[in-house]
Design a protein around this motif. Sequence first.
Motif, mmCIF file in Angstrom:
data_model
loop_
_atom_site.group_PDB
_atom_site.id
_atom_site.type_symbol
_atom_site.label_atom_id
_atom_site.label_comp_id
_atom_site.label_asym_id
_atom_site.label_seq_id
_atom_site.Cartn_x
_atom_site.Cartn_y
_atom_site.Cartn_z
ATOM 1 N N SER A 284 0.865 -1.175 0.013
ATOM 2 C CA SER A 284 0.092 0.319 0.175
ATOM 3 C C SER A 284 0.840 1.370 -0.125
ATOM 4 C CB SER A 284 -0.728 0.033 1.327
ATOM 5 O OG SER A 284 -1.692 1.044 1.097
ATOM 6 N N GLU A 285 0.572 2.630 -0.571
ATOM 7 C CA GLU A 285 1.091 3.504 -0.503
ATOM 8 C C GLU A 285 0.462 4.294 0.770
ATOM 9 O OE1 GLU A 285 0.587 5.498 -3.640
ATOM 10 O OE2 GLU A 285 1.448 3.871 -5.182
ATOM 11 N N HIS A 286 -0.572 4.270 1.336
ATOM 12 C CA HIS A 286 -0.706 5.019 2.493
ATOM 13 C C HIS A 286 0.696 5.166 3.697
ATOM 14 C CE1 HIS A 286 -5.167 5.326 1.567
ATOM 15 N NE2 HIS A 286 -4.630 4.361 0.239
ATOM 16 N N GLU A 287 0.353 6.226 4.225
ATOM 17 C CA GLU A 287 1.477 6.489 4.946
ATOM 18 C C GLU A 287 1.356 5.855 6.158
ATOM 19 O OE1 GLU A 287 1.742 11.012 6.385
ATOM 20 O OE2 GLU A 287 1.703 11.239 4.025
ATOM 21 N N ASP A 288 0.450 5.246 6.591
ATOM 22 C CA ASP A 288 0.317 4.328 8.113
ATOM 23 C C ASP A 288 0.109 2.609 7.761
ATOM 24 O OD1 ASP A 288 -2.355 4.270 7.148
ATOM 25 O OD2 ASP A 288 -3.072 4.306 9.103
ATOM 26 N N SER A 289 0.340 2.605 6.753
ATOM 27 C CA SER A 289 -0.008 0.812 6.380
ATOM 28 C C SER A 289 1.004 0.288 6.801
ATOM 29 C CB SER A 289 0.473 0.935 5.303
ATOM 30 O OG SER A 289 -0.650 1.401 4.251
ATOM 31 N N VAL A 290 2.879 0.744 6.848
ATOM 32 C CA VAL A 290 4.042 0.135 7.793
ATOM 33 C C VAL A 290 3.470 -0.267 9.160
ATOM 34 C CG1 VAL A 290 5.638 1.946 7.597
ATOM 35 C CG2 VAL A 290 5.904 -0.423 7.541
ATOM 36 N N HIS A 291 2.559 1.290 9.647
ATOM 37 C CA HIS A 291 2.819 0.554 10.990
ATOM 38 C C HIS A 291 1.631 -0.060 11.709
ATOM 39 C CE1 HIS A 291 5.294 4.472 11.697
ATOM 40 N NE2 HIS A 291 4.290 4.978 10.884
ATOM 41 N N ARG A 292 0.164 -0.289 10.457
ATOM 42 C CA ARG A 292 -0.395 -1.011 10.892
ATOM 43 C C ARG A 292 0.364 -2.367 10.705
ATOM 44 N NH1 ARG A 292 -3.362 2.330 7.591
ATOM 45 N NH2 ARG A 292 -4.265 0.647 6.456
ATOM 46 N N ASP B 215 10.106 -5.917 4.018
ATOM 47 C CA ASP B 215 9.998 -5.376 2.785
ATOM 48 C C ASP B 215 8.573 -4.297 2.400
ATOM 49 O OD1 ASP B 215 10.202 -5.434 0.143
ATOM 50 O OD2 ASP B 215 7.505 -6.090 -0.129
ATOM 51 N N ALA B 216 8.328 -4.011 4.247
ATOM 52 C CA ALA B 216 7.144 -2.876 3.726
ATOM 53 C C ALA B 216 7.746 -1.920 4.668
ATOM 54 C CB ALA B 216 5.989 -3.177 5.228
ATOM 55 N N TYR B 217 8.919 -1.801 5.500
ATOM 56 C CA TYR B 217 10.244 -0.815 5.949
ATOM 57 C C TYR B 217 10.413 -0.306 4.346
ATOM 58 C CZ TYR B 217 8.394 -0.692 10.394
ATOM 59 O OH TYR B 217 8.006 -0.212 11.941
ATOM 60 N N ALA B 218 10.597 -1.240 3.769
ATOM 61 C CA ALA B 218 11.810 -0.482 2.550
ATOM 62 C C ALA B 218 10.904 -0.088 1.863
ATOM 63 C CB ALA B 218 12.217 -1.976 1.462
ATOM 64 N N LYS B 219 9.809 -0.310 1.833
ATOM 65 C CA LYS B 219 9.334 0.488 0.392
ATOM 66 C C LYS B 219 8.835 1.908 0.667
ATOM 67 C CE LYS B 219 7.645 -3.751 -1.695
ATOM 68 N NZ LYS B 219 6.187 -4.673 -2.110
ATOM 69 N N SER B 220 8.251 1.976 2.351
ATOM 70 C CA SER B 220 7.648 2.606 2.429
ATOM 71 C C SER B 220 8.026 4.269 2.627
ATOM 72 C CB SER B 220 7.568 1.969 5.105
ATOM 73 O OG SER B 220 9.314 2.751 4.471
ATOM 74 N N SER C 61 16.155 -8.486 2.051
ATOM 75 C CA SER C 61 15.489 -6.851 1.860
ATOM 76 C C SER C 61 15.524 -5.732 3.021
ATOM 77 C CB SER C 61 14.034 -7.582 2.820
ATOM 78 O OG SER C 61 13.003 -8.017 2.297
ATOM 79 N N VAL C 62 16.549 -6.432 3.518
ATOM 80 C CA VAL C 62 17.514 -5.006 4.859
ATOM 81 C C VAL C 62 18.012 -4.165 4.322
ATOM 82 C CG1 VAL C 62 18.757 -4.538 6.606
ATOM 83 C CG2 VAL C 62 17.020 -5.924 7.031
ATOM 84 N N ILE C 63 18.639 -4.767 3.185
ATOM 85 C CA ILE C 63 19.688 -3.975 2.038
ATOM 86 C C ILE C 63 19.069 -2.892 1.404
ATOM 87 C CG2 ILE C 63 21.324 -4.656 0.309
ATOM 88 C CD1 ILE C 63 22.332 -6.941 1.426
ATOM 89 N N ASN C 64 18.115 -3.186 0.678
ATOM 90 C CA ASN C 64 17.434 -2.933 -0.198
ATOM 91 C C ASN C 64 16.383 -1.640 0.722
ATOM 92 O OD1 ASN C 64 15.139 -2.238 -2.886
ATOM 93 N ND2 ASN C 64 13.826 -3.150 -1.783
ATOM 94 N N ALA C 65 16.525 -1.492 1.990
ATOM 95 C CA ALA C 65 16.256 -0.688 2.979
ATOM 96 C C ALA C 65 16.742 0.439 2.827
ATOM 97 C CB ALA C 65 15.431 -1.037 4.466
ATOM 98 N N TYR C 66 17.591 0.029 3.064
ATOM 99 C CA TYR C 66 18.676 1.216 3.011
ATOM 100 C C TYR C 66 19.444 1.417 2.030
ATOM 101 C CZ TYR C 66 20.821 0.299 8.134
ATOM 102 O OH TYR C 66 20.477 0.116 8.822
ATOM 103 N N ALA C 67 19.158 0.813 0.794
ATOM 104 C CA ALA C 67 19.728 1.170 -1.003
ATOM 105 C C ALA C 67 19.171 2.711 -1.013
ATOM 106 C CB ALA C 67 19.671 0.501 -1.718
ATOM 107 N N LYS C 68 17.034 2.350 -0.515
ATOM 108 C CA LYS C 68 16.323 3.238 -0.418
ATOM 109 C C LYS C 68 16.666 4.850 -0.103
ATOM 110 C CE LYS C 68 12.944 0.349 -3.246
ATOM 111 N NZ LYS C 68 11.685 0.077 -3.404
ATOM 112 N N ASP D 70 13.453 7.288 9.240
ATOM 113 C CA ASP D 70 14.106 5.757 10.070
ATOM 114 C C ASP D 70 13.578 4.122 9.937
ATOM 115 O OD1 ASP D 70 11.467 5.826 11.112
ATOM 116 O OD2 ASP D 70 12.134 5.939 13.152
ATOM 117 N N ALA D 71 13.434 4.525 8.117
ATOM 118 C CA ALA D 71 12.767 3.198 7.446
ATOM 119 C C ALA D 71 14.069 2.088 7.687
ATOM 120 C CB ALA D 71 12.375 3.036 6.165
ATOM 121 N N ALA D 72 14.628 2.135 6.873
ATOM 122 C CA ALA D 72 15.847 1.037 7.295
ATOM 123 C C ALA D 72 16.360 0.877 8.783
ATOM 124 C CB ALA D 72 17.526 2.110 5.997
#
Length: 613
Positions: free
Chosen positions: A308-316, A347-352, A389-396, A356-358
């Motif tokens: 999802s592209e909603h801001e609070d999706s990763v928190h949910r 993965d949700a954090y990586a896309k968020s 997925s963690v690597i991807n989170a840092y990359a983004k 502080d996602a990474a």
Amino acid sequence: MRHSINEYIFASLFILLFPTLSVAFELPTYRGNNRAVPASLLSTPEAINLNNEIPPDESHDNNRNEKSKRNRNPAMGDTPFLRKRTAHLLRITSMCYDNGKRPHDIILGPNMKVDQKTFNWLIDSWAFSGELDAADKANALLTRMEELDSPTSIFHGIRPDVRSYTKVMNAIARSGRPDAGHTAKKMLDSMENLYFSGLNVKAKPNSFTYTALIEAYSNSGAPGSAKRAADICQLMIQKWQNNDPDVRPTSRNFNAAINAYAKSGEYDAAQQAERLFEQMIQVFEAGNDECKPNTFNYNSVINALANSEHEDSVHRARELLERMETKYKAGDEAVKPTTVSYNTVIDAYAKSGLEDAAEKAEDILRHMEEIYESGENTDAKPNVRSFNSVINAYAKSGREDAAVKAESVLIQMEELCKAGDDGVRPDTHSFSTVINAWARSKNSGKAERAQNLFREMKRLYEAGNESVRPNVVAYNAVLNACAFTNGDVTESNRAVEIGHLILRDLEQSPFGKPDQITYGTFLKVCTHQMADCDARDKVVEVLFKKCCKDGQVGIMVIQQLKQVLKSDHYLRLIGRSREEHISLEELPRNWWCNVVEGKRQRRKRRFDEEAGK
């Protein structure tokens, strides 16, 4: 000044380095609307003829799912046998049906009976075979059963029942075709008509039938399929509440509908998935034990939130994971979090895109390591996807130290692998994502760092590590680092040099061939790292000719040509104004015939083509 005075020399080197690019061939100049694309180039694949058998040696060698279900039906694992037995059954029943011959006049073969059980057995085999034409073969068998179901038929008891229709719907659902949901719904309607009219009271749809329909919608990916899957769930609830003895909602029904939303890309998909999940809980609490939430249901909702592209999706998503942990600690084994649960939240954090996602993603990885090593949850062992997925989170992440952090995770993977943990062995995706992290960084020397990582990947592969086999994505990642190199003339020239070496290596490698991303990214290298001069124009033109010859003129290539060429040069190559919007379909088909689209675009085009037949 970032450009070298030796670029004319470099242009000559380019031709020498790429003799295949300098081979003279005529570039067809497109004249806009004055030149039509031949109709023959727009032809669609021929439909499969159900009456023509495919020889065993031409059967499709696809990766097959549902392997565990094959254990109950040996024909599922023997496609040549399945094809031969199906063709034989259709042939002998056709002889009896068309010529009036009696069953004992036909040589059936050993262990072969012409009865309902044989038809259903073969249909079931096709449903789980994984073959591209499985749905067609299953439907051909069902059609023959319907033909034989007549008062004058010499075969007794070969009337299709609910199992026959449902197994065909299973085959349709597993086909993944864009019209799978529509086709399965037509079959359900036919079953209901047969039942309510009294023509075939054994064709009454049951829970398994509705499940197959929901999964057909879910797997089709067609626009609106998620809502249709959810509507069938509602229909099942109504029938259950009205005491229909054959229909009872299950967690599998809801899971398929939730997955449909997770894959749909719709703006409110996550909210709809959550709504279905909560409704499933209500049905469970109302007394239907078949709807007890399990790990798969939680994972599917988390996946919908991750997409999802909603801001609070990763928190949910994180809250749902914590809810699983709480229930599991309280003794509910059915919702035990697994590696998939944690990976999906990472993965949700990586896309968020959160600041502080990474760090949050890495925190979950460390938590997985802790609960696995302590024995608290042995189903939460981190695997290669967890680290990737963690690597991807840092990359983004956009952090200044993102590339360094990403590479440190890769180094940890290599150390764990050397210590005996083969489950976290770095793969091609691991290296490619770290290379992308360097490409996105503002660090100096990133083209060099990207090339070194690529060389290490090749070295490991040549040493016998199949998991790091280079691919086009890895090559393109290095080119991307070259395209966005920042620095002085020396570093800019080095980036161009590395870019040429990578492109030449790809052309000569067994790992793939340049695609539209390769050509588009190399055009970026030309735009960003070479001076605006005749030498650059020559390089771009030669590259474009090769791109046309390879059928890789995608949208990215067109966009980059607009960036790198002057208006008159662009007009001469494309035949259209640089300011004019252009779609691939307006260009000669052989220019873009090998362009691979994204999954959703491919599915939509395939659906449109089939609808136009």
